[in-house]
Design an enzyme around this catalytic site. Structure first.
Site, PDB file in Angstrom:
ATOM      1  N   LYS A  35       0.849  -1.199   0.000  1.00 19.15           N
ATOM      2  CA  LYS A  35       0.000   0.000   0.000  1.00 19.15           C
ATOM      3  C   LYS A  35       0.885   1.249   0.000  1.00 19.15           C
ATOM      4  O   LYS A  35       2.097   1.150   0.225  1.00 19.15           O
ATOM      5  CB  LYS A  35      -0.897  -0.026   1.237  1.00 19.15           C
ATOM      6  CG  LYS A  35      -0.128   0.000   2.545  1.00 19.15           C
ATOM      7  CD  LYS A  35      -0.995  -0.404   3.729  1.00 19.15           C
ATOM      8  CE  LYS A  35      -0.204  -0.327   5.026  1.00 19.15           C
ATOM      9  NZ  LYS A  35      -0.911  -0.969   6.135  1.00 19.15           N
ATOM     10  N   TYR A 257      15.728  29.823   7.491  1.00 15.70           N
ATOM     11  CA  TYR A 257      14.538  30.601   7.858  1.00 15.70           C
ATOM     12  C   TYR A 257      14.459  30.785   9.363  1.00 15.70           C
ATOM     13  O   TYR A 257      14.693  29.844  10.127  1.00 15.70           O
ATOM     14  CB  TYR A 257      13.275  29.910   7.369  1.00 15.70           C
ATOM     15  CG  TYR A 257      13.050  30.080   5.878  1.00 15.70           C
ATOM     16  CD1 TYR A 257      12.830  31.343   5.326  1.00 15.70           C
ATOM     17  CD2 TYR A 257      13.068  28.987   5.023  1.00 15.70           C
ATOM     18  CE1 TYR A 257      12.636  31.500   3.957  1.00 15.70           C
ATOM     19  CE2 TYR A 257      12.873  29.130   3.658  1.00 15.70           C
ATOM     20  CZ  TYR A 257      12.659  30.395   3.138  1.00 15.70           C
ATOM     21  OH  TYR A 257      12.465  30.556   1.787  1.00 15.70           O
TER      22      TYR A 257
END
Ligand SMILES: *Cc1c(COP(=O)(O)O)cnc(C)c1O
Length: 373
Positions: A35, A257
Site C-alpha cells: 500500500k 529561515y
C-alpha cells in the site's frame, strides 16, 4: 545536469528481505504489503522485485485491479488483498470480475454482499477487532458475521483476520491473540491471517496461514530496541543528494529561515539539494544525522522547501559536489525518523513524486559498506 537529489531503490534488498520473511514464517503464505505506493518505493517496481510473492496487499481497488491484470498477463494467479474492503457495490463487482480478495470489516459490507449477485463469487477476509479499535467486527459479533458470509453464494472462501496494535511494543500481542483465538475457535476449518512485520519477526505463534509483512520488506526494523541489520534486513531505499553551496560562518551568524541555528564560532555549512517538498521531514531539528562524504554530520537550522543545511566544520575536505545521504545505506531511516519525531514508515511514504528514482539491480553496488561512500 539534473538536480542531484535521487532515491535509489535496491532491488536485491527487497528480494532478500522478502526471502527472510518467507524463511521466518515457513508454514505461511505471505501477502507482501505494498500500500501507499509500496511505502514510497513504487508499486510496479516492488511487484517486479518480488516476482515470486504469494500475494500483494493494497488499499485502493484501482491498484488491486492493476495488480491482478499484471498477475494474469504473467500467468501467476496470485491473490491481491484489498485491506479496507469495498466502499460500494461497484467495488464489489470489480472484485468479482478481477478476482480481488476483499476484507469485510463491518456489517454494511456483509449486507452489500447479501444484496449483490456475484459471478464468480469472491474470496473474503473477515476482520475481527481484537483490541486495536480501528477496523473489524466486535469479538461478540464476529461469529454471526462469519455465519452470514458462509451462507452466501456470493462468497467463495473465508479467511479469518485481525491486526495487532502493539506487536512492535513491549506489550506484544498476547491479549489480542487470546481474544482472536477465543472467538475464531468456532471455525476451526477456516484459514487465518494475523501478523504484520513485527509479529512475523517476533511471534511465530501468530504466523497462521497468511502473514502480511510490510515495513520489513523495505529493510526497516519495526522495533525501537532492534536495528534492521541485527534482524538480517537490508534497507531498500537510499535518499541521496549533494552539497550545492558552502557558507563560511563566524560567531553569531545564523542559518536558514527564522535563523533558528546560531554559530558560536567559525563554521563551514553545506547547503544540500533536498527539502520538505522532496519528502524530508520539515520538523527535523538541528542535530538530525546526515551522512556527508560517508561521514556522520548533522542538520543545521530549519529545513527549507528545496534545501537543507549541514555542518561541514569537522569535514574540511567536503565541498560543493560532495555526496550526501539523507537516509538509507549506512544511515538507517529509523534514526532520522526518531530525530525528527516520527517513524520510518512516514519518511518512506512521504518521498515526493518529484524525486527521481534510480533502480539498483540486485548485486550492483551491494558490497558491504559501499552505500556509505
Ligand atoms: C499496513 C498493514 C500491514 C503491514 O504492516 P507492517 O507493520 O508494515 O508490516 C499488515 N496488515 C494490515 C491490515 C495493514 O494495514
Amino acid at each position: 545536469m539534473p538536480r542531484p537529489l535521487q532515491a535509489v531503490i535496491d532491488m536485491g534488498a527487497l528480494a532478500s528481505n522478502h526471502a527472510l520473511a518467507k524463511r521466518l514464517a515457513p508454514g505461511a503464505r505471505a501477502f507482501a504489503t505494498i500500500k501507499a505506493d509500496a511505502y514510497g518505493h513504487g508499486t510496479r517496481r516492488v511487484e517486479r522485485a518480488l516476482a515470486g510473492a504469494d500475494g500483494f496487499a493494497v488499499c485502493e481497488i484501482e491498484q488491486a485491479a492493476a495488480l491482478r491484470t499484471l498477475a494474469r498477463s504473467a500467468r501467476r494467479d496470485r491473490p491481491v488483498l484489498l485491506l479496507e474492503g469495498c466502499f460500494c457495490t461497484r467495488d464489489l463487482l470489480l472484485c468479482a470480475l478481477e478476482g480481488i480478495t476483499t476484507v469485510v470489516h463491518d456489517i454494511a459490507q456483509v449486507e452489500m454482499l447479501e444484496r449483490t449477485r456475484l459471478d464468480p463469487a469472491v474470496d473474503v477476509f473477515v476482520k475481527m477487532n481484537s483490541g486495536m479499535n480501528r477496523l473489524g467486527f466486535a469479538p461478540s459479533r464476529f461469529g454471526a458475521a462469519v455465519e452470514r458470509l458462509q451462507a452466501l453464494p456470493a462468497v467463495r472462501s473465508i479467511t479469518l483476520m485481525t491486526h495487532f496494535a502493539s506487536a512492535d511494543e513491549p506489550e506484544g500481542i498476547a491479549a489480542q491473540m487470546a481474544v482472536f483465538e477465543a472467538h475464531a475457535a468456532a471455525f476451526p476449518g477456516l484459514p487465518r491471517s494475523l501478523a504484520n512485520s513485527a509479529a512475523l519477526l517476533r511471534y511465530p505463534e501468530s504466523h497462521a496461514d497468511w502473514v502480511r509483512p510490510g515495513l520489513m520488506l523495505y529493510g526497516i526494523s519495526p522495533f525501537a530496541d532492534r536495528d534492521a541489520a541485527s534482524l538480517g534486513l537490508q534497507p531498500a531505499m537510499r535518499l541521496e543528494s549533494e552539497v550545492i553551496a558552502v557558507q563560511a560562518l563566524v560567531a553569531g551568524d545564523r542559518v536558514g529561515y527564522a535563523g533558528t541555528f546560531r554559530a558560536d564560532g567559525p563554521m563551514r555549512v553545506g547547503i544540500v539539494a533536498c527539502g520538505y517538498a522532496d519528502g524530508y521531514p520539515r520538523h527535523a531539528p538541528t542535530g538530525t544525522p546526515v551522512l556527508v562524504d560517508g561521514q556522520r554530520s548533522r542538520l543545521l537550522g530549519r529545513v527549507s522547501m528545496d534545501m537543507l543545511a549541514v555542518d561541514l566544520t569537522a569535514l574540511p575536505a567536503a565541498g560543493v559536489g560532495c555526496p550526501v545521504v539523507l537516509w538509507g545505506g549506512a544511515l538507517p531511516a529509523e534514526e532520522v525518523a526518531t530525530a525528527a519525531g516520527t517513524i520510518a514508515y512516514e519518511l518512506l511514504c512521504a518521498l515526493a513524486p518529484r524525486v527521481p528514482v534510480r533502480e539498483q539491480a540486485a548485486g550492483e553496488g551491494s558490497m558491504p559498506g559501499a552505500e556509505a561512500d
